[in-house]
Design a protein around this motif. Structure first.
Motif, mmCIF file in Angstrom:
data_model
loop_
_atom_site.group_PDB
_atom_site.id
_atom_site.type_symbol
_atom_site.label_atom_id
_atom_site.label_comp_id
_atom_site.label_asym_id
_atom_site.label_seq_id
_atom_site.Cartn_x
_atom_site.Cartn_y
_atom_site.Cartn_z
ATOM 1 N N TYR A 191 0.880 -1.171 0.000
ATOM 2 C CA TYR A 191 0.000 0.000 0.000
ATOM 3 C C TYR A 191 0.923 1.227 0.000
ATOM 4 N N VAL A 192 0.772 2.056 -1.017
ATOM 5 C CA VAL A 192 1.804 3.074 -1.280
ATOM 6 C C VAL A 192 1.212 4.485 -1.213
ATOM 7 N N VAL A 193 1.977 5.401 -0.595
ATOM 8 C CA VAL A 193 1.688 6.837 -0.661
ATOM 9 C C VAL A 193 3.000 7.551 -1.027
ATOM 10 N N THR A 194 2.926 8.504 -1.947
ATOM 11 C CA THR A 194 4.113 9.203 -2.433
ATOM 12 C C THR A 194 4.039 10.682 -2.060
ATOM 13 N N LEU A 195 5.127 11.188 -1.484
ATOM 14 C CA LEU A 195 5.195 12.582 -1.037
ATOM 15 C C LEU A 195 6.283 13.333 -1.805
ATOM 16 N N GLY A 196 6.025 14.608 -2.023
ATOM 17 C CA GLY A 196 7.033 15.519 -2.554
ATOM 18 C C GLY A 196 7.135 16.738 -1.658
ATOM 19 N N ILE A 197 8.202 17.500 -1.801
ATOM 20 C CA ILE A 197 8.396 18.720 -1.009
ATOM 21 C C ILE A 197 8.435 19.902 -1.974
ATOM 22 N N ASN A 198 7.541 20.889 -1.751
ATOM 23 C CA ASN A 198 7.477 22.072 -2.605
ATOM 24 C C ASN A 198 8.666 22.989 -2.360
ATOM 25 N N GLN A 199 8.786 24.029 -3.215
ATOM 26 C CA GLN A 199 9.888 24.970 -3.066
ATOM 27 C C GLN A 199 9.816 25.751 -1.770
ATOM 28 N N ASP A 200 8.611 25.962 -1.250
ATOM 29 C CA ASP A 200 8.475 26.674 0.029
ATOM 30 C C ASP A 200 8.690 25.757 1.224
ATOM 31 N N GLY A 201 9.021 24.480 0.964
ATOM 32 C CA GLY A 201 9.324 23.549 2.053
ATOM 33 C C GLY A 201 8.128 22.780 2.559
ATOM 34 N N SER A 202 6.944 23.032 1.999
ATOM 35 C CA SER A 202 5.749 22.331 2.473
ATOM 36 C C SER A 202 5.644 20.966 1.790
ATOM 37 N N TYR A 203 5.009 20.020 2.488
ATOM 38 C CA TYR A 203 4.786 18.681 1.936
ATOM 39 C C TYR A 203 3.637 18.711 0.950
ATOM 40 N N GLU A 204 3.714 17.821 -0.027
ATOM 41 C CA GLU A 204 2.640 17.681 -1.001
ATOM 42 C C GLU A 204 2.465 16.200 -1.321
ATOM 43 N N ILE A 205 1.215 15.727 -1.224
ATOM 44 C CA ILE A 205 0.936 14.330 -1.544
ATOM 45 C C ILE A 205 0.839 14.202 -3.055
ATOM 46 N N VAL A 206 1.680 13.359 -3.611
ATOM 47 C CA VAL A 206 1.704 13.163 -5.054
ATOM 48 C C VAL A 206 0.665 12.114 -5.479
ATOM 49 N N SER A 207 0.618 10.994 -4.745
ATOM 50 C CA SER A 207 -0.308 9.931 -5.137
ATOM 51 C C SER A 207 -0.458 8.947 -3.995
ATOM 52 N N SER A 208 -1.467 8.135 -4.133
ATOM 53 C CA SER A 208 -1.647 7.005 -3.201
ATOM 54 C C SER A 208 -2.217 5.829 -3.987
ATOM 55 N N ASP A 209 -1.845 4.636 -3.556
ATOM 56 C CA ASP A 209 -2.321 3.420 -4.225
ATOM 57 C C ASP A 209 -2.500 2.328 -3.167
ATOM 58 N N PRO A 210 -3.740 1.967 -2.883
ATOM 59 C CA PRO A 210 -4.987 2.414 -3.492
ATOM 60 C C PRO A 210 -5.360 3.826 -3.042
ATOM 61 N N ALA A 211 -6.382 4.376 -3.704
ATOM 62 C CA ALA A 211 -6.776 5.746 -3.422
ATOM 63 C C ALA A 211 -7.437 5.865 -2.059
ATOM 64 N N LEU A 212 -7.152 7.004 -1.387
ATOM 65 C CA LEU A 212 -7.781 7.324 -0.097
ATOM 66 C C LEU A 212 -8.530 8.639 -0.259
ATOM 67 N N GLU A 213 -9.818 8.644 0.020
ATOM 68 C CA GLU A 213 -10.612 9.859 -0.144
ATOM 69 C C GLU A 213 -10.231 10.945 0.851
ATOM 70 N N CYS A 214 -9.685 10.541 1.982
ATOM 71 C CA CYS A 214 -9.372 11.509 3.032
ATOM 72 C C CYS A 214 -7.986 12.138 2.861
ATOM 73 N N LEU A 215 -7.264 11.840 1.765
ATOM 74 C CA LEU A 215 -5.909 12.368 1.586
ATOM 75 C C LEU A 215 -5.829 13.898 1.618
ATOM 76 N N PRO A 216 -6.773 14.640 1.011
ATOM 77 C CA PRO A 216 -6.680 16.111 1.099
ATOM 78 C C PRO A 216 -6.694 16.617 2.529
ATOM 79 N N VAL A 217 -7.529 15.970 3.379
ATOM 80 C CA VAL A 217 -7.590 16.364 4.790
ATOM 81 C C VAL A 217 -6.261 16.042 5.481
ATOM 82 N N LEU A 218 -5.726 14.842 5.222
ATOM 83 C CA LEU A 218 -4.454 14.445 5.830
ATOM 84 C C LEU A 218 -3.310 15.351 5.359
ATOM 85 N N GLU A 219 -3.352 15.731 4.071
ATOM 86 C CA GLU A 219 -2.315 16.621 3.538
ATOM 87 C C GLU A 219 -2.380 17.989 4.206
ATOM 88 N N SER A 220 -3.580 18.540 4.356
ATOM 89 C CA SER A 220 -3.743 19.841 5.003
ATOM 90 C C SER A 220 -3.244 19.798 6.443
#
Length: 245
Positions: A191-220
């Protein structure tokens, strides 16, 4: 009484008349000489006056020509002075513009210096934040990899998945967290989740497999708290919850 026919009387009368005539002639001669002298003196005086007038007229003509020359020179000098004043005015305007440009350039240089300082401070802050994130990643790696069977991978290039929830496809290095021991019937299932780091240093969720509907909430929540370990724990819980539902 003597008779007019007396020769002596006649001779005396003639002698007196001749003497009177001679005196008159002498007087007339003196008058003529005086008149001639006066005429000559007058002629000389008139000639002298005429010469003086001619000289004065000539001098006046020369003076008039000199005045006209002075006027012409004065007009030319005034015109040249106006041109010089105009040139000075244009030069002063150009100097003022250059001064304004100089001030503008100085302001830009100062702004660039301030921006450079701010960028340096931002880079230092991001480096510090990245170090803190690296520490959090190390801690999360110890906790999840050693105790919960989670694998951490570093991936490059563009992330594309045939299934799962994809928020964006970013270029550059990313971290991929692979969870196992989620499905009791298949412990090795990933079960995979992929993260990236933006230029301002904040985390960003790139993808998840399988999909999780709550990812936007977890990312925030991750961006607010910057607590990666808590985020991964919540993701694991969501994967488990998804299997059980």
């Amino acid at each position: 009484m003597m008779s007019i026919t007396d020769p002596n009387l006649r001779d005396g009368f003639n002698s007196a008349m001749e003497e009177t005539h001679n005196k008159q002639l002498k007087t007339y001669g003196e008058i003529i000489d005086m008149t001639a002298e006066l005429c000559q003196a007058h002629t000389q005086s008139v000639k002298s006056a005429l010469d003086t007038c001619l000289k004065k007229c000539k001098d006046d003509v020369m003076l008039f020509e000199t005045i006209q020359t002075f006027k012409t020179d004065l007009l030319e000098k005034n015109s040249a002075l106006k041109e010089k004043k105009l040139g000075v005015s244009e030069m002063m305007s150009e100097i003022q513009q250059k001064e304004m440009q100089k001030d503008s350039i100085i302001q830009k240089i100062e702004k660039l210096g301030d921006d450079q300082v701010k960028r340096k401070e931002l880079i230092e802050s991001q480096n510090k934040a990245n170090k803190n994130r690296l520490k959090n990643l190390q801690k999360a790696r110890v906790v999840f990899q050693d105790h919960l069977g989670m694998e951490i991978r570093t991936i490059h290039g563009k992330t594309q998945l045939s299934k799962g929830y994809v928020f964006c496809a970013c270029k550059g290095e990313k971290l991929q967290f692979v969870f196992r021991n989620i499905n009791p019937s298949d412990q090795d299932s990933a079960y995979v989740v992929t993260l990236g780091i933006n230029q301002d240093g904040s985390y960003e969720i790139v993808s998840s497999d399988p999909a999780l509907e709550c990812l936007p909430v977890l990312e925030s929540r991750l961006q607010e708290t910057n607590n990666l370990a808590a985020f991964l724990a919540n993701v694991r819980k969501e994967f488990i919850s998804q299997i059980r539902s």
